[in-house]
Design a protein around this motif. Structure first.
Motif, PDB file in Angstrom:
ATOM      1  N   ALA A 145       0.816  -1.216   0.000  1.00  0.00           N
ATOM      2  CA  ALA A 145       0.000   0.000   0.000  1.00  0.00           C
ATOM      3  C   ALA A 145       0.852   1.269   0.000  1.00  0.00           C
ATOM      4  O   ALA A 145       0.665   2.142  -0.840  1.00  0.00           O
ATOM      5  CB  ALA A 145      -0.937  -0.004   1.204  1.00  0.00           C
ATOM      6  N   ALA A 146       1.780   1.371   0.924  1.00  0.00           N
ATOM      7  CA  ALA A 146       2.590   2.585   1.067  1.00  0.00           C
ATOM      8  C   ALA A 146       3.716   2.615   0.041  1.00  0.00           C
ATOM      9  O   ALA A 146       4.157   1.571  -0.446  1.00  0.00           O
ATOM     10  CB  ALA A 146       3.155   2.666   2.479  1.00  0.00           C
ATOM     11  N   PRO A 147       4.199   3.800  -0.309  1.00  0.00           N
ATOM     12  CA  PRO A 147       5.305   3.911  -1.275  1.00  0.00           C
ATOM     13  C   PRO A 147       6.578   3.252  -0.752  1.00  0.00           C
ATOM     14  O   PRO A 147       6.880   3.311   0.436  1.00  0.00           O
ATOM     15  CB  PRO A 147       5.500   5.423  -1.424  1.00  0.00           C
ATOM     16  CG  PRO A 147       4.256   6.041  -0.908  1.00  0.00           C
ATOM     17  CD  PRO A 147       3.701   5.111   0.117  1.00  0.00           C
ATOM     18  N   ALA A 148       7.302   2.616  -1.650  1.00  0.00           N
ATOM     19  CA  ALA A 148       8.572   1.979  -1.295  1.00  0.00           C
ATOM     20  C   ALA A 148       9.668   3.036  -1.292  1.00  0.00           C
ATOM     21  O   ALA A 148      10.012   3.588  -2.333  1.00  0.00           O
ATOM     22  CB  ALA A 148       8.904   0.880  -2.310  1.00  0.00           C
ATOM     23  N   ILE A 149      10.216   3.317  -0.101  1.00  0.00           N
ATOM     24  CA  ILE A 149      11.241   4.369  -0.013  1.00  0.00           C
ATOM     25  C   ILE A 149      12.460   3.959   0.803  1.00  0.00           C
ATOM     26  O   ILE A 149      13.500   4.598   0.707  1.00  0.00           O
ATOM     27  CB  ILE A 149      10.654   5.670   0.589  1.00  0.00           C
ATOM     28  CG1 ILE A 149       9.944   5.375   1.899  1.00  0.00           C
ATOM     29  CG2 ILE A 149       9.711   6.352  -0.375  1.00  0.00           C
ATOM     30  CD1 ILE A 149       9.419   6.602   2.615  1.00  0.00           C
ATOM     31  N   HIS A 150      12.370   2.885   1.597  1.00  0.00           N
ATOM     32  CA  HIS A 150      13.489   2.480   2.458  1.00  0.00           C
ATOM     33  C   HIS A 150      14.085   1.165   1.973  1.00  0.00           C
ATOM     34  O   HIS A 150      13.371   0.152   1.887  1.00  0.00           O
ATOM     35  CB  HIS A 150      13.026   2.328   3.910  1.00  0.00           C
ATOM     36  CG  HIS A 150      12.723   3.632   4.568  1.00  0.00           C
ATOM     37  ND1 HIS A 150      13.685   4.383   5.206  1.00  0.00           N
ATOM     38  CD2 HIS A 150      11.567   4.340   4.664  1.00  0.00           C
ATOM     39  CE1 HIS A 150      13.131   5.488   5.685  1.00  0.00           C
ATOM     40  NE2 HIS A 150      11.850   5.483   5.350  1.00  0.00           N
ATOM     41  N   VAL A 151      15.384   1.167   1.679  1.00  0.00           N
ATOM     42  CA  VAL A 151      16.065  -0.054   1.246  1.00  0.00           C
ATOM     43  C   VAL A 151      16.193  -0.990   2.439  1.00  0.00           C
ATOM     44  O   VAL A 151      16.656  -0.595   3.512  1.00  0.00           O
ATOM     45  CB  VAL A 151      17.458   0.275   0.677  1.00  0.00           C
ATOM     46  CG1 VAL A 151      18.214  -1.012   0.330  1.00  0.00           C
ATOM     47  CG2 VAL A 151      17.342   1.169  -0.549  1.00  0.00           C
ATOM     48  N   ASP A 152      15.774  -2.234   2.261  1.00  0.00           N
ATOM     49  CA  ASP A 152      15.848  -3.250   3.317  1.00  0.00           C
ATOM     50  C   ASP A 152      16.935  -4.254   2.964  1.00  0.00           C
ATOM     51  O   ASP A 152      17.050  -4.682   1.815  1.00  0.00           O
ATOM     52  CB  ASP A 152      14.501  -3.968   3.462  1.00  0.00           C
ATOM     53  CG  ASP A 152      14.590  -5.132   4.436  1.00  0.00           C
ATOM     54  OD1 ASP A 152      15.028  -4.900   5.573  1.00  0.00           O
ATOM     55  OD2 ASP A 152      14.244  -6.256   4.036  1.00  0.00           O
ATOM     56  N   LEU A 175      11.105  -1.109   1.113  1.00  0.00           N
ATOM     57  CA  LEU A 175       9.883  -1.138   1.907  1.00  0.00           C
ATOM     58  C   LEU A 175       9.443   0.279   2.297  1.00  0.00           C
ATOM     59  O   LEU A 175      10.187   1.237   2.119  1.00  0.00           O
ATOM     60  CB  LEU A 175      10.106  -1.954   3.186  1.00  0.00           C
ATOM     61  CG  LEU A 175      10.687  -3.360   3.024  1.00  0.00           C
ATOM     62  CD1 LEU A 175      10.929  -3.982   4.393  1.00  0.00           C
ATOM     63  CD2 LEU A 175       9.754  -4.239   2.201  1.00  0.00           C
ATOM     64  N   CYS A 176       8.260   0.373   2.879  1.00  0.00           N
ATOM     65  CA  CYS A 176       7.825   1.636   3.473  1.00  0.00           C
ATOM     66  C   CYS A 176       8.476   1.753   4.851  1.00  0.00           C
ATOM     67  O   CYS A 176       9.046   0.787   5.369  1.00  0.00           O
ATOM     68  CB  CYS A 176       6.304   1.696   3.574  1.00  0.00           C
ATOM     69  SG  CYS A 176       5.600   0.544   4.778  1.00  0.00           S
TER      70      CYS A 176
END
Length: 201
Positions: A138-145, A157-158
Motif C-alpha cells: 500500500a505505502a510507497p517503497a522508499i526504504h532499502v531493506d 519497503l515503506c
C-alpha cells in the motif's frame, strides 16, 4: 601615486584608483601591486582559461552573482547564501555545493556505502515492485531493506514495514509468531527452566 597620495595609477587599466583597489606587495616601494585588484583577477581568469583549454578541460563561464548570492559548482544555479551550508575553511565561509546538491550526492553516497548499489539500481528495484512496499502493498517503497548478517539487499519497503521487521530482529520465527498472534492463534510458551521456554510444536 597621485598628488593627493590617496590614489595610484594602475598599469593595467590605465586609471587612477583609490589605494584600497590595490593588493599589498611588500617588494614594491609603495607597498602595493602595480595593477589593481580587478586587473589582477581578470589576468588570473584569462590565464586559468588558457590553461584549462590547453588541457582539454571544460571552462566554466563567469556568472555575475548579486550580493548575498553564490553560484553552485554542481547545478550551476545562483542561490542566496541561506541555501548553503557553512564551511569555515572556505574563503567565503560557504560550501562549494548548495544544500540541494549536497543532499542528492549524500543520498547517492549513502546507498553506495551501505548497500553497494547506485540510485539507478534502487529505482529499478522500486519499479519492479511496482513502486509500493512489498509487505503492505500500500505505502510507497522508499526504504532499502537488507539482511544485517549477509548485507544482501532484499527489497525496498515503506518506513513502517521496514522498522517493524527490524524491531523483530529480522527473525522469521518471531514474524511467524506475530502472524499467528494476529490471527488469534497465540503460541503460549511453557517455562521449563529459569529463563528457558519451550514453544508448542
Amino acid at each position: 601615486m597621485s598628488e593627493s597620495g590617496k590614489e595610484k595609477w594602475c598599469s593595467g587599466c590605465k586609471r587612477d584608483l583609490p589605494l584600497p583597489s590595490f593588493a599589498a606587495d611588500k617588494n614594491r616601494r609603495d607597498g602595493l601591486q602595480p595593477r589593481c585588484r580587478g586587473c589582477v583577477a581578470a589576468y588570473g581568469a584569462a590565464h586559468y582559461r588558457r590553461r584549462r583549454e590547453a588541457q582539454g578541460k571544460p571552462v566554466r563561464e563567469r556568472v555575475d552573482v548579486p550580493q548575498g548570492h553564490k553560484e553552485c559548482r554542481t547545478c550551476g544555479e545562483v542561490k542566496p547564501h541561506s541555501e548553503w551550508h557553512r564551511n569555515s575553511t572556505a574563503t567565503d565561509g560557504l560550501a562549494t555545493r548548495c544544500k540541494a546538491c549536497k543532499a542528492v550526492q549524500g543520498r547517492a553516497g549513502h546507498l553506495k556505502r551501505h548497500y553497494g548499489m547506485t540510485e539507478a539500481q534502487r529505482d529499478a528495484m522500486i519499479s519492479s515492485q511496482p513502486g509500493v512496499c512489498t509487505i503492505c502493498l500500500a505505502a510507497p517503497a522508499i526504504h532499502v531493506d537488507h539482511c544485517h548478517k549477509t548485507g544482501k539487499v532484499r527489497g525496498v519497503l515503506c518506513f513502517n514495514c521496514n522498522s517493524a521487521i527490524g524491531k523483530l530482529g529480522d527473525a522469521p520465527d518471531s514474524l511467524r509468531r506475530a502472524v499467528a498472534y494476529l490471527e488469534g492463534n497465540a503460541w503460549k510458551p511453557t517455562l521449563v527452566a529459569p529463563g528457558v521456554y519451550q514453544l508448542p510444536s
